[in-house]
Design an enzyme around this catalytic site. Sequence first.
Site, PDB file in Angstrom:
ATOM      1  N   MET A  99       0.865  -1.180   0.000  1.00 30.18           N
ATOM      2  CA  MET A  99       0.000   0.000   0.000  1.00 30.18           C
ATOM      3  C   MET A  99       0.902   1.231   0.000  1.00 30.18           C
ATOM      4  O   MET A  99       1.776   1.347   0.858  1.00 30.18           O
ATOM      5  CB  MET A  99      -0.899   0.036   1.225  1.00 30.18           C
ATOM      6  N   TYR A 150       1.005   2.107  13.223  1.00 28.24           N
ATOM      7  CA  TYR A 150       0.521   1.545  11.961  1.00 28.24           C
ATOM      8  C   TYR A 150      -0.979   1.773  11.755  1.00 28.24           C
ATOM      9  O   TYR A 150      -1.767   1.701  12.699  1.00 28.24           O
ATOM     10  CB  TYR A 150       0.742   0.028  11.947  1.00 28.24           C
ATOM     11  N   GLU A 151      -1.363   1.970  10.485  1.00 27.58           N
ATOM     12  CA  GLU A 151      -2.770   2.049  10.079  1.00 27.58           C
ATOM     13  C   GLU A 151      -3.569   3.078  10.878  1.00 27.58           C
ATOM     14  O   GLU A 151      -4.747   2.887  11.170  1.00 27.58           O
ATOM     15  CB  GLU A 151      -3.437   0.669  10.184  1.00 27.58           C
ATOM     16  N   GLY A 152      -2.923   4.175  11.213  1.00 27.58           N
ATOM     17  CA  GLY A 152      -3.568   5.209  12.006  1.00 27.58           C
ATOM     18  C   GLY A 152      -3.191   5.090  13.462  1.00 27.58           C
ATOM     19  O   GLY A 152      -3.396   4.054  14.086  1.00 27.58           O
ATOM     20  N   GLN A 183      -7.385   6.461  15.828  1.00 29.42           N
ATOM     21  CA  GLN A 183      -8.391   5.427  16.119  1.00 29.42           C
ATOM     22  C   GLN A 183      -9.410   5.940  17.121  1.00 29.42           C
ATOM     23  O   GLN A 183     -10.615   5.686  16.998  1.00 29.42           O
ATOM     24  CB  GLN A 183      -7.716   4.168  16.677  1.00 29.42           C
TER      25      GLN A 183
END
Length: 593
Positions: A160, A437-439, A444
């Site tokens: 990604m 990671y991933e926000g 979150q």
Amino acid sequence: MIYQAPVKDMRFVLNELAELPAICGLPGYGECSVELVDAVLEEGAKFAEGVLAPINKQGDQGAKWHDGDVTAAPGFKDAWQQYVESGWVGLRAPEEFGGQGMPALVAAAVEEMWCASNLAFSLAPLLTLGAVEAIHHHASDELKQIYLPMMAGGQWTGTMNLTEPQAGSDLAQVRSRAVPAADGSYRVSGQKIFITWGEHDMAENIVHLVLARLPDAPAGVKGISLFIVPKFLVNADGSLGARNDVRCVSLEHKLGIHGSPTAVMSFGDNDGAVGYLVGEPNKGLNYMFTMMNHARLGVGIEGMAVSERAYQKAVEYARDRVQSRAVGSPDPAGVPIIQHPDVRRMLMTMRAQIEAQRALTFYTAAALDRAGRHPAPGEAARNQALLNFLIPIVKGWNTEQANEITSLAIQVHGGMGFIEETGVAQYYRDARITAIYEGTTGIQALDLIGRKTAADHGVAARALLGEAHATVAKLQAAGFASIAANLEAASADAERCVAFILETFGSQPQLAAAGSVPFLKLMGIVLGGWQLGRAALIAKDKLQEADADVEFLNAKIVTARFFAEHLLPQVSGLAAAILHGADSALALDDSQF
């Protein structure tokens, strides 16, 4: 001991708490059965313990960059080939493209083994499956036929490419460009950073999913499109052609996960990288969010899994390390430190949280399966709402606590934990990225209070807390007074915090936001305690069976009680910070920091 996959606990959680038999019965999971999953778990454990765990420490030496090429960490390329040959890459991939199409619930259990045994290695298949998910849902049939069979088979990996130096998590600032070409493809240019497994020598090709803007794209997130940009172009017959105009400029020097190359990628330094539009123009961010629930669940699994690995290491050391007499004993002889009360408290703090996280994570994975497969629209929608609410909690709580749990593992080791040769420090370093990671956890938490609580009018939150209250009544009836009392008090605090968010988010959003991370942690603790309460009830019932595993089931009850008595009381402090502490968090001017 290197690593032992906790198959017994996984099996208990899968079958008793996450209702694996019902998940296997959903449409499209015809090949899934409890017996098959048992076999998958056993084989996965063998691979994790025998292939991935032994190379975890040497993987800490890191991947190597030279003139744009990257050589994987020692042992990783051979392990990847074994991983591919064993068919693990396609466990969750669609059957029509060569995958096995197993439920997300089953994949979650196996992914825990990969992440615990070798977190850096596990990121390669995690990103590949995420790319498979996005292509499968949104790309044209032609692109699917070209890319998915090779990715599902593991011959090609995926990435990604979202983040850019000036943008960070604010994807509205993405500047990468994609210019239409005469043949229907695009020429992509720009630089991306923090690209996990962006370049390596383990697979034949790397399929990059890249966010970029078309020349006439509107500003902001509504002007982002998604493109497939392969490392090597693919010929009409499926063979690999020329090298695309894509190169790895450098690798980041990181705190941990050294075996996972984190690349700075440059697209289009010469004639432009050839790319292919996925779906419709300007909908790239929406397409990426298709895979976001899977990706964020996967990162939550990472946090829980590396915690499990650190816990096992700490238990092993505590059993072997002899130091000091037993507390209260007249015998001057030293005893294994596992006999000291505070060491036992630390180990139980680790164990209880990990078991609560596993239960909540697998419960969430089951909701993902039901949301996508349940034949009753109402039930599918209900599970989608639960999934949406639970994902930021699983991602945020599991990974934030991974920092604490792996730190406790070092503390159990004492001074030896600070020495790299012991090995436990690697888990601490590796765990740190998972909360980013991933926000990040803050992102979150804002998602949780905004899109998942306020926008939902608290429906999903209150439904889950209602389930917790129902479990309280069952715990009281079963004689688990302490677990029931602590869960009841914590659930009541959680309900007050939900009401506070609903009252303030619209009119005073900064007040709600100031307590968003405490709220995320609070919900993780409450829902984790609820799951362990359920586990205690099931364990008590199963103890009546003739072939009961008495030691295991009694341990489940003790762990649930410890969580209730040591961790659920933290909820009252978090609730006080949320309900009464927002003003102090916002009181200083910027210049006063």
